[in-house]
Design an enzyme around this catalytic site. Structure first.
Site, PDB file in Angstrom:
ATOM      1  N   PHE A  21       0.956  -1.141  -0.079  1.00 29.55           N
ATOM      2  CA  PHE A  21       0.018   0.113  -0.012  1.00 29.55           C
ATOM      3  C   PHE A  21       0.972   1.271  -0.029  1.00 29.55           C
ATOM      4  O   PHE A  21       1.226   1.679   1.121  1.00 29.55           O
ATOM      5  CB  PHE A  21      -0.992  -0.018   1.109  1.00 29.55           C
ATOM      6  N   ASP A  36       9.405   2.786   1.566  1.00 35.01           N
ATOM      7  CA  ASP A  36       8.424   3.761   2.122  1.00 35.01           C
ATOM      8  C   ASP A  36       8.101   3.352   3.501  1.00 35.01           C
ATOM      9  O   ASP A  36       7.559   2.613   4.105  1.00 35.01           O
ATOM     10  CB  ASP A  36       7.333   3.036   1.317  1.00 35.01           C
ATOM     11  N   LYS A  87       2.946  11.408   6.804  1.00 35.58           N
ATOM     12  CA  LYS A  87       2.098  11.084   8.070  1.00 35.58           C
ATOM     13  C   LYS A  87       2.566  11.999   9.083  1.00 35.58           C
ATOM     14  O   LYS A  87       2.391  12.987   9.353  1.00 35.58           O
ATOM     15  CB  LYS A  87       1.902   9.802   8.225  1.00 35.58           C
TER      16      LYS A  87
END
Length: 405
Positions: free
Chosen positions: A146, A231, A260
């Site tokens: 994801f 990531d 984030k």
């Protein structure tokens, strides 16, 4: 006492459903305020936040140091665009580069933008530095990934809900099983420019790869002249008990993708960090973002980096994560069939004969604990790193009650 017919939550949920495209299926909770690890809804009910905005709130809600930085910057300057340089920009880029041990930083806004930036940089590096023929660059990625929801990113997703009906798909990606070093090695050819991986797969249910996998990826990328892109948008910045999830096995990728928590739960901030021989391939006009690296974002993110530089939050995550692990492992065989924990990040597989992950999260919410389901009977826990031992015990106790029926 508030009675059901005057509660504000049902009407607010109905309004949201009426006026919003249904690309999410949120729990019927309507938050109005928050502090630390706690949320309060429009009816005054309090909830322990065990999701933390998918790790965007690592430092909790409204951390005083971050709020103060935002307020101070709001009173001076919020946006200039990259047509000019502002007085927060260099400090942010320098301090984040130093935290990452890299030469350069390229600021963006969202995690998906950071991933797109990493893909573009890797391809350009492949053509200009590695000598891959024009239009032939490929990137190796993992099943269960994801990395975001742009058209390019969903092109290599293996989640049909995320991918179906969004074609035609962007070519140039080879998908291999996550954690399978042999398959990854076999997929690399002379036109491979990068391997793009989550060191721990978050959306998949906090899936930790086998020991030795990440060092193996690092070695094969070095041997084959391929960039290793990590990531760390969900896993990084203290979540797993280290600054980066890669740190647990002493691995340093060629490129970090961050987001984030970098925005402190206040503004969207993302970034790519790499050395000059990689990020240096970009020249003016070749990539950019109006809001990327804006003054407000940089002011907040500077304070985020400084909080991490103390090591306090990494230590909290590691120490409290062991308490969380102990509590959750005690529920295996009592409604849980498997538990995966790294720092304050956990994936829990519930016995599907008992209930779905969605049902478990609904029952937890009724008991004042917020979590998120994924993939059937799996739920994820990612509480803010400011959570206390007592609050962890509370969350585990409420989960035990839910599993007991």
């Amino acid at each position: 006492m508030i009675v059901d017919d005057i509660l504000r939550t049902p009407g607010a949920v109905r309004d949201a459903e009426r006026w919003t495209a249904h690309n999410y299926h949120p729990l019927p909770v309507v938050i109005s305020s928050a502090e630390g690890a706690w949320l309060t809804d429009v009816d005054g009910k309090r909830y322990l936040d065990c999701l933390a905005g998918y790790s965007a709130l690592n430092f909790g809600h409204r951390h005083p140091q971050l709020i103060a930085a935002a307020h101070a910057q709001l009173d001076r300057l919020t946006l200039t665009s990259r047509a000019f340089i502002h007085d927060q920009f260099a400090d942010f880029c320098r301090e984040l580069a130093e935290l990452c041990g890299k030469d350069l930083v390229l600021p963006m806004n969202t995690g998906a933008e950071a991933v797109e930036t990493g893909i573009k940089v890797a391809r350009k590096w492949g053509y200009q530095v590695k000598g891959v023929p024009a239009g032939q660059a490929n990137i190796v990625v993992a099943e269960g990934n994801f990395h975001g929801r742009t058209t390019t990113i969903v092109s290599f997703s293996t989640d049909e809900d995320a991918r179906a009906d969004f074609g035609p798909y962007t070519p140039g990606f080879t998908v291999v099983p996550y954690g399978d070093l042999d398959a990854l090695t076999a997929a690399i050819d002379e036109n491979t420019v990068a391997v793009l991986l989550e060191p721990i797969q978050g959306e998949q249910g906090v899936v930790v790869p086998p020991e030795g996998y990440l060092p193996g990826v690092r070695q094969v990328c070095t041997d084959r002249n391929v960039l290793f892109i990590a990531d760390e948008i969900q896993s990084g910045l203290g979540r797993t008990g280290a600054t980066f999830a890669c740190d647990h096995e002493g691995v340093v990728p060629d490129m970090y993708l961050l987001g984030k928590a970098l925005g402190g739960g206040i503004v969207p901030v993302s970034a790519v960090a790499a050395n000059a021989d990689v990020l240096g391939v970009l020249k003016p006009g070749q990539h950019g973002s109006t809001f990327g690296g804006n003054p407000l974002a940089c002011a907040v993110a500077i304070e985020v980096v400084r909080l991490l530089a103390t090591g306090e939050f990494q230590r909290r995550s590691a120490e409290l994560g062991e308490r969380l692990r102990a509590g959750l492992e005690g529920l295996v065989g009592k409604g849980l069939v498997a538990v995966r924990v790294r720092g304050l990040w956990a994936g829990l597989d519930i016995d599907p004969a008992l209930m779905s992950g969605r049902e478990a999260c609904e029952r937890l919410a009724a008991r004042g604990v917020l979590a998120k389901d994924t993939h059937g009977s799996t739920i994820r826990l990612a509480p803010p790193l400011v959570i206390t031992e007592e609050e962890i015990d509370l969350a585990v106790a409420q989960l035990a009650e839910v599993l007991a029926g």
